[in-house]
Design a protein around this motif. Structure first.
Motif, mmCIF file in Angstrom:
data_model
loop_
_atom_site.group_PDB
_atom_site.id
_atom_site.type_symbol
_atom_site.label_atom_id
_atom_site.label_comp_id
_atom_site.label_asym_id
_atom_site.label_seq_id
_atom_site.Cartn_x
_atom_site.Cartn_y
_atom_site.Cartn_z
ATOM 1 N N MET A 1 9.107 5.324 4.458
ATOM 2 C CA MET A 1 9.591 4.492 5.558
ATOM 3 C C MET A 1 10.441 5.273 6.572
ATOM 4 S SD MET A 1 11.670 0.989 5.506
ATOM 5 C CE MET A 1 11.077 -0.141 6.723
ATOM 6 N N THR B 1 0.803 -1.228 0.000
ATOM 7 C CA THR B 1 0.000 0.000 0.000
ATOM 8 C C THR B 1 0.838 1.281 0.000
ATOM 9 O OG1 THR B 1 -0.208 -0.296 2.395
ATOM 10 C CG2 THR B 1 -2.085 -0.986 1.044
ATOM 11 N N SER B 2 2.151 1.143 0.029
ATOM 12 C CA SER B 2 2.984 2.349 -0.091
ATOM 13 C C SER B 2 4.388 1.958 -0.542
ATOM 14 C CB SER B 2 3.036 3.140 1.227
ATOM 15 O OG SER B 2 3.521 2.327 2.265
ATOM 16 N N THR C 1 1.855 -7.427 12.908
ATOM 17 C CA THR C 1 2.319 -7.348 14.302
ATOM 18 C C THR C 1 1.718 -8.485 15.137
ATOM 19 O OG1 THR C 1 0.670 -5.601 14.403
ATOM 20 C CG2 THR C 1 2.960 -4.923 14.633
ATOM 21 N N GLY D 1 -2.073 -6.131 3.893
ATOM 22 C CA GLY D 1 -1.534 -4.933 4.535
ATOM 23 C C GLY D 1 -2.172 -4.646 5.881
HETATM 24 N N1 NAP Z 1 13.117 2.668 1.921
HETATM 25 C C1 NAP Z 1 14.334 2.170 2.084
HETATM 26 O O1 NAP Z 1 15.347 2.930 2.115
HETATM 27 C C2 NAP Z 1 14.540 0.692 2.165
HETATM 28 C C3 NAP Z 1 15.857 0.214 2.069
HETATM 29 C C4 NAP Z 1 16.076 -1.154 2.165
HETATM 30 C C5 NAP Z 1 15.015 -2.019 2.345
HETATM 31 N N2 NAP Z 1 13.745 -1.527 2.440
HETATM 32 C C6 NAP Z 1 12.692 -2.508 2.647
HETATM 33 O O2 NAP Z 1 11.772 -2.444 1.571
HETATM 34 C C7 NAP Z 1 10.471 -2.854 2.025
HETATM 35 C C8 NAP Z 1 9.467 -1.798 1.651
HETATM 36 O O3 NAP Z 1 9.772 -0.603 2.367
HETATM 37 P P1 NAP Z 1 9.413 0.860 1.843
HETATM 38 O O4 NAP Z 1 10.654 1.639 1.801
HETATM 39 O O5 NAP Z 1 8.569 0.758 0.631
HETATM 40 O O6 NAP Z 1 8.597 1.404 3.098
HETATM 41 P P2 NAP Z 1 7.053 1.808 3.260
HETATM 42 O O7 NAP Z 1 6.690 2.766 2.183
HETATM 43 O O8 NAP Z 1 6.885 2.222 4.650
HETATM 44 O O9 NAP Z 1 6.316 0.433 2.969
HETATM 45 C C9 NAP Z 1 6.293 -0.603 3.935
HETATM 46 C C10 NAP Z 1 5.025 -1.385 3.754
HETATM 47 O O10 NAP Z 1 4.885 -2.311 4.836
HETATM 48 C C11 NAP Z 1 3.583 -2.112 5.421
HETATM 49 N N3 NAP Z 1 3.572 -2.453 6.836
HETATM 50 C C12 NAP Z 1 4.217 -1.836 7.845
HETATM 51 N N4 NAP Z 1 3.898 -2.387 9.019
HETATM 52 C C13 NAP Z 1 3.017 -3.395 8.735
HETATM 53 C C14 NAP Z 1 2.285 -4.314 9.517
HETATM 54 N N5 NAP Z 1 2.362 -4.302 10.857
HETATM 55 N N6 NAP Z 1 1.479 -5.204 8.904
HETATM 56 C C15 NAP Z 1 1.363 -5.201 7.564
HETATM 57 N N7 NAP Z 1 2.005 -4.332 6.768
HETATM 58 C C16 NAP Z 1 2.817 -3.439 7.345
HETATM 59 C C17 NAP Z 1 3.309 -0.634 5.216
HETATM 60 O O11 NAP Z 1 1.927 -0.308 5.382
HETATM 61 P P3 NAP Z 1 1.414 1.231 5.214
HETATM 62 O O12 NAP Z 1 1.337 1.464 3.737
HETATM 63 O O13 NAP Z 1 0.097 1.221 5.871
HETATM 64 O O14 NAP Z 1 2.426 2.108 5.890
HETATM 65 C C18 NAP Z 1 3.798 -0.468 3.789
HETATM 66 O O15 NAP Z 1 2.840 -0.918 2.864
HETATM 67 C C19 NAP Z 1 10.604 -3.053 3.544
HETATM 68 O O16 NAP Z 1 10.774 -4.421 3.825
HETATM 69 C C20 NAP Z 1 11.866 -2.288 3.889
HETATM 70 O O17 NAP Z 1 12.475 -2.784 5.048
HETATM 71 C C21 NAP Z 1 13.480 -0.200 2.340
#
Ligand code: NAP
Length: 238
Positions: free
Chosen positions: A184, A14-15, A58, A35
């Motif tokens: 994030m 969703t994001s 969670t 999500g």
């Molecule tokens: N951004 C970076 O720099 C980066 C770097 C390396 C790895 N990553 C990894 O890439 C992946 C995606 O991250 P992103 O950067 O796209 O961050 P993001 O935009 O915050 O997306 C994270 C997703 O996980 C969902 N989520 C969080 N807590 C949850 C829960 N308790 N139950 C179910 N869903 C949950 C969020 O829901 P909502 O949409 O409601 O928030 C969102 O859809 C993650 O695994 C992150 O660790 C990110």
């Protein structure tokens, strides 16, 4: 699935990176997004026709049951891809998270992934499918995010173990994105400052992840260098 359409489950679609992947894949495949948002809030951002299940990770046991029920309800007897992308982290001065933050980080990023992998294996095996774990370059250890780094190192180990255990049934891969411009960091309470300007946008990162999924490679680092070399332009499609 007829006509090359795949049945694909994506957590955290969703994001950020997950939503960018959903937007890329939705026109050609059948998607189920899991999500934490209420269904109406998720529907506001997801492309039409994408299925959604509210399954906050969670509470991993409950979430995994809910996801399995949603897969059954979709009428899917096989799953071509499970992309376990949902993730959270908490940045705290001194790097000492509260017990609740540590538990949430490990439950969402690691425990739920182990349990989902185990539960989804029969569906994936029927398709000869692929399990994709979204890790992070932070797995090597990163100040400010110790529990996050530990959870991502755990995913790396999980991928290695399942890759060996499932070698005759399901492909397993772990993909480690580098710093990416998504919500994030703000959600984690972290301001990357001027460094944020060189973070990659979510779209090209999703394109490179799609290419790595199509190639079934593991482990893969989605780096700035790969992007500069044209990785997002020439990546394979799923
Ligand atoms: N951004 C970076 O720099 C980066 C770097 C390396 C790895 N990553 C990894 O890439 C992946 C995606 O991250 P992103 O950067 O796209 O961050 P993001 O935009 O915050 O997306 C994270 C997703 O996980 C969902 N989520 C969080 N807590 C949850 C829960 N308790 N139950 C179910 N869903 C949950 C969020 O829901 P909502 O949409 O409601 O928030 C969102 O859809 C993650 O695994 C992150 O660790 C990110």
């Amino acid at each position: 699935m007829a006509g090359g359409r795949r049945a694909i489950l994506i957590t955290g679609g969703t994001s950020g990176i997950g939503l960018a992947l959903v937007r890329r894949l939705a026109p050609r495949h059948d998607l189920l997004v899991a999500g934490r948002r209420a269904p109406d809030d998720a529907a506001a951002v997801l492309p039409q026709g994408v299925r959604y299940v509210h399954a906050p990770l969670t509470t991993p046991e409950e979430a995994v049951r809910t996801v399995a029920e949603a897969v059954l309800k979709a009428g899917w007897v096989r799953l071509d891809n499970a992309i376990l992308n949902a993730g959270v982290g908490f940045a705290v001065p001194g790097g000492i998270e509260t017990a609740g933050q540590i538990r949430a980080t490990l439950d969402v990023n690691l425990t739920a992934s182990v349990m989902l992998a185990r539960t989804l294996h029969p569906w994936l095996a029927r398709a000869g499918g692929t399990l994709t774990l979204v890790g992070s370059v932070a797995r090597r250890g990163q100040g400010l995010f110790p529990a996050y780094a530990a959870s991502k190192a755990g995913l790396h180990g999980l991928a290695r173990a399942l890759r060996s255990e499932w070698r005759d049934t399901v492909a397993v891969q772990v993909i480690h994105p580098g710093p990416t411009r998504t919500g994030m960091h703000a959600k984690a309470g972290h301001d990357p400052g001027r460094l944020g300007a060189v973070f990659l946008p979510a779209g090209p990162v999703a394109a490179m992840i799609e290419g790595a999924i199509a190639a079934r490679r593991s482990p893969v680092t989605v780096s700035h260098g790969r992007f500069v070399a044209g990785g997002a332009l020439w990546s394979r499609r799923l």
